[in-house]
Design an enzyme around this catalytic site. Structure first.
Site, PDB file in Angstrom:
ATOM      1  N   GLU A   5     -27.681  -8.913   5.219  1.00 31.84           N
ATOM      2  CA  GLU A   5     -27.823  -7.605   5.860  1.00 31.84           C
ATOM      3  C   GLU A   5     -29.166  -6.985   5.464  1.00 31.84           C
ATOM      4  O   GLU A   5     -29.406  -6.757   4.272  1.00 31.84           O
ATOM      5  CB  GLU A   5     -26.663  -6.727   5.396  1.00 31.84           C
ATOM      6  CG  GLU A   5     -26.423  -5.480   6.178  1.00 31.84           C
ATOM      7  CD  GLU A   5     -25.087  -4.854   5.807  1.00 31.84           C
ATOM      8  OE1 GLU A   5     -24.117  -5.037   6.567  1.00 31.84           O
ATOM      9  OE2 GLU A   5     -25.005  -4.180   4.759  1.00 31.84           O
ATOM     10  N   CYS A   6     -30.032  -6.754   6.422  1.00 35.55           N
ATOM     11  CA  CYS A   6     -31.346  -6.136   6.200  1.00 35.55           C
ATOM     12  C   CYS A   6     -32.145  -6.969   5.197  1.00 35.55           C
ATOM     13  O   CYS A   6     -32.623  -8.035   5.521  1.00 35.55           O
ATOM     14  CB  CYS A   6     -31.192  -4.675   5.781  1.00 35.55           C
ATOM     15  SG  CYS A   6     -32.705  -3.701   6.025  1.00 35.55           S
TER      16      CYS A   6
END
Length: 435
Positions: A325-326
């Site tokens: 995530e990110c």
């Protein structure tokens, strides 16, 4: 359970410092206190946890269903009987569609609001400002103010004189103090784990608050309302697997505490490992989660973390579900270009090259709909905030169809190869229609 929402007219007013000082001061006074952070912030909750000495949850009035917000309060009621929540931005500032402001959170939970006002460029005009905030919405209670960054005794007298006629209660007056400033970087505050003197900072903030604020009166105001009871059996985001290995260090620190609570509640067991310490995920994990953070500040260490690389590659070969995530998404890629243009090899599990040298801000709430084969079952709310850009993508399936807070189509995002996937989206909650 009683509580307060610490809000402000705008960002930069000092509400984080005031909240940290209040949390420690009230805890030191014997109050069983827990804290929360409004909005999708991934950094401030670690400061709150350090100040209150208890886990801090996010309360996001745009991305979370009201029943989940009330469930959070009930969860924290098991650890304390006083909930102190710090707002984000200004009291009435929300998403692009005008919803999800801190005032909406105050209305959902029935919390009185204390307004922290930056008085460094104000004198008598403070009364007009505060009266406007008090009377703007009838479904919330602005109980009073804490005047911050006051320049002198004379300045304080002018402020008090202006507010006296308005009937606005003043809970405290804090003078300008350079020692109460927190260092920042591109995504917000420098992380709590990187603050070399965090405990002394919090202790100083608490001493200032004890000396300058009426703590007994604040507690009394909070006790005039009790938080609304939650709905029974609130669903949450399902776990990635049954045995989830989670990266956790200053490069991968942006994990929402409510996700971990939800995963444990669904029966998943969690383990943690540090890529920066060259640790591999647990060998028996059937899922690996790489949360967001600052991989762009640790390119050499991540590139040289051989055990981490081999462990992640082994997990992928064994069919473990891997989601980045990110910052975790960037680490799953082939390479990361840092601010000075240097290129560092990453895990190579997704055909992706990202660059922090070519900076462009991406910020906003998102609604994501999983695409076929993604491994996610239902639409979700999310938040996107990063400065890195994608400079290369190879052959892979897309992960999500994405819209912004206004409902505008942002196309498809994220990548997937088999059981390995990632995106820039920080997942928060099930979308209301999916719950």
């Amino acid at each position: 359970m009683s509580g307060l929402l610490i809000a402000a007219p705008a960002s930069g007013s000092g509400k984080t410092t005031v909240t940290l000082g209040l949390a420690r001061a009230l805890a030191d006074a014997g109050l069983s206190l827990v804290s929360g952070k409004a909005g999708p912030d991934y950094i401030d909750p670690a400061f709150h946890a350090a100040a209150s000495r208890k886990p801090c949850l996010n309360y996001d009035p745009w991305a979370m269903r009201p029943e989940l917000i009330r469930d959070h309060a009930a969860t924290q009621a098991g650890a304390g009987d006083f909930l102190l929540i710090e707002a984000m931005m200004g009291l009435f500032d929300g998403a692009a569609d005008g919803t999800g402001a801190p005032a909406d959170l105050a209305a959902t939970l029935g919390l009185p609001v204390v307004l922290v006002v930056d008085c460094s460029r104000l004198s008598q005009s403070v009364a007009a400002m505060v009266l406007g905030y008090r009377d703007f919405r009838r479904d919330i209670q602005v109980a009073g103010v804490i005047l911050n960054k006051v320049g002198s005794v004379r300045h304080e007298a002018m402020l008090r004189g202006a507010l006296e006629a308005s009937g606005i209660e003043i809970f405290g007056v804090l003078e300008r103090d350079p020692a109460l400033a927190l260092p920042e970087r591109h995504l917000g505050l420098v992380q709590a784990g990187e603050h070399g003197r965090l405990e002394s900072f919090i202790a100083h903030a608490a001493d200032v608050v004890k000396r300058c604020c009426d703590l007994d009166r604040l507690v009394s105001v909070a006790e005039t309302r009790t938080l609304q009871a939650p709905a029974p059996s609130v669903s949450s985001l399902p776990p990635l697997g049954q045995r989830i290995a989670i990266a956790q260090d200053v490069a991968f620190a942006f994990t929402y505490e409510h996700l971990l609570i939800g995963w444990r509640g669904a029966g998943a067991s969690l383990s943690f490992f540090s890529p920066l310490a060259d640790e591999a995920p647990a060998a028996d994990a059937d899922a690996v989660y790489l949360p967001g953070g600052y991989p762009e500040l640790h390119g050499p260490a991540l590139a040289n973390a051989g055990h981490f690389r081999l462990g992640m590659q082994a997990a992928a070969r064994q069919g473990a579900r891997i989601y980045g995530e990110c910052g975790g998404y960037m680490a799953l890629g082939e390479a990361l270009v840092v601010a000075d243009g240097a290129r560092y090899e990453m895990l190579g599990l997704l055909p992706l090259v990202t660059s922090f040298a070519e900076r462009r801000r991406h910020l906003g709430y998102r609604r994501v709909t999983p695409l076929e084969g993604s491994g996610f079952a239902a639409p979700m709310t999310a938040h996107e905030f990063h400065y890195s850009t994608v400079v290369h993508e190879g052959e892979a399936q897309r992960l999500f169809a994405v819209t912004d807070a206004m409902g505008d189509d942002l196309g498809e995002a994220g990548l997937r190869r088999g059981a390995v996937s990632g995106s820039y989206m920080h997942l928060i909650d099930l979308a209301p229609e999916a719950a």
